[in-house]
Motif scaffolding. Sequence first.
Motif, PDB file in Angstrom:
ATOM      1  N   MET A 128       1.313   4.879   1.045  1.00  0.00           N
ATOM      2  CA  MET A 128       0.753   5.689   1.859  1.00  0.00           C
ATOM      3  C   MET A 128       1.347   7.094   1.868  1.00  0.00           C
ATOM      4  SD  MET A 128      -0.336   3.139   4.807  1.00  0.00           S
ATOM      5  CE  MET A 128      -1.503   3.808   5.523  1.00  0.00           C
ATOM      6  N   LYS A 144      -3.304   5.920   0.435  1.00  0.00           N
ATOM      7  CA  LYS A 144      -3.978   5.899   1.469  1.00  0.00           C
ATOM      8  C   LYS A 144      -3.228   6.906   2.546  1.00  0.00           C
ATOM      9  CE  LYS A 144      -6.362   1.704   2.160  1.00  0.00           C
ATOM     10  NZ  LYS A 144      -7.491   1.809   1.693  1.00  0.00           N
ATOM     11  N   ASP A 145      -3.947   7.812   3.385  1.00  0.00           N
ATOM     12  CA  ASP A 145      -3.084   8.496   4.449  1.00  0.00           C
ATOM     13  C   ASP A 145      -2.724   7.450   5.663  1.00  0.00           C
ATOM     14  OD1 ASP A 145      -3.617  10.945   3.124  1.00  0.00           O
ATOM     15  OD2 ASP A 145      -5.428  11.175   4.104  1.00  0.00           O
ATOM     16  N   HIS A 200      -4.677  -0.344  -5.685  1.00  0.00           N
ATOM     17  CA  HIS A 200      -5.185   0.111  -4.357  1.00  0.00           C
ATOM     18  C   HIS A 200      -5.131   1.736  -3.972  1.00  0.00           C
ATOM     19  CE1 HIS A 200      -5.943  -3.988  -2.978  1.00  0.00           C
ATOM     20  NE2 HIS A 200      -4.834  -4.275  -3.377  1.00  0.00           N
ATOM     21  N   GLN A 206       0.813  -1.163   0.137  1.00  0.00           N
ATOM     22  CA  GLN A 206      -0.035   0.081  -0.258  1.00  0.00           C
ATOM     23  C   GLN A 206       0.914   1.157  -0.204  1.00  0.00           C
ATOM     24  OE1 GLN A 206      -3.561   0.170   0.156  1.00  0.00           O
ATOM     25  NE2 GLN A 206      -3.008   2.257  -0.480  1.00  0.00           N
ATOM     26  N   TYR A 214      -0.254  -3.761   3.760  1.00  0.00           N
ATOM     27  CA  TYR A 214      -1.383  -3.235   4.555  1.00  0.00           C
ATOM     28  C   TYR A 214      -2.338  -4.670   4.552  1.00  0.00           C
ATOM     29  CZ  TYR A 214      -5.944  -1.071   4.755  1.00  0.00           C
ATOM     30  OH  TYR A 214      -7.181  -0.479   5.251  1.00  0.00           O
TER      31      TYR A 214
END
Length: 69
Positions: free
Chosen positions: A9, A66-67, A63, A7, A25
């Motif tokens: 990030m 993401k934060d 995907h 992931q 993740y």
Amino acid sequence: MSHWHYQLMKHSAGETYVYYAIHEYYEMEDGGGWTENPVNVTGDSIEDVKKALMLMLHDIDKHGVKDYE
């Protein structure tokens, strides 16, 4: 049952410093979680490193970002 993927990030350090890193993740029935530290790209051979990079690129496309909280 849980499974994981790479992931990308977004890390925010302060108000103006932002950087991106790849984590593992983990998707679980009660939500998701990720490794505290980004992953390294290492392998026992050149092919291992290439495969890891390809999997990372595939998972970023699949995907998104993401934060990191």
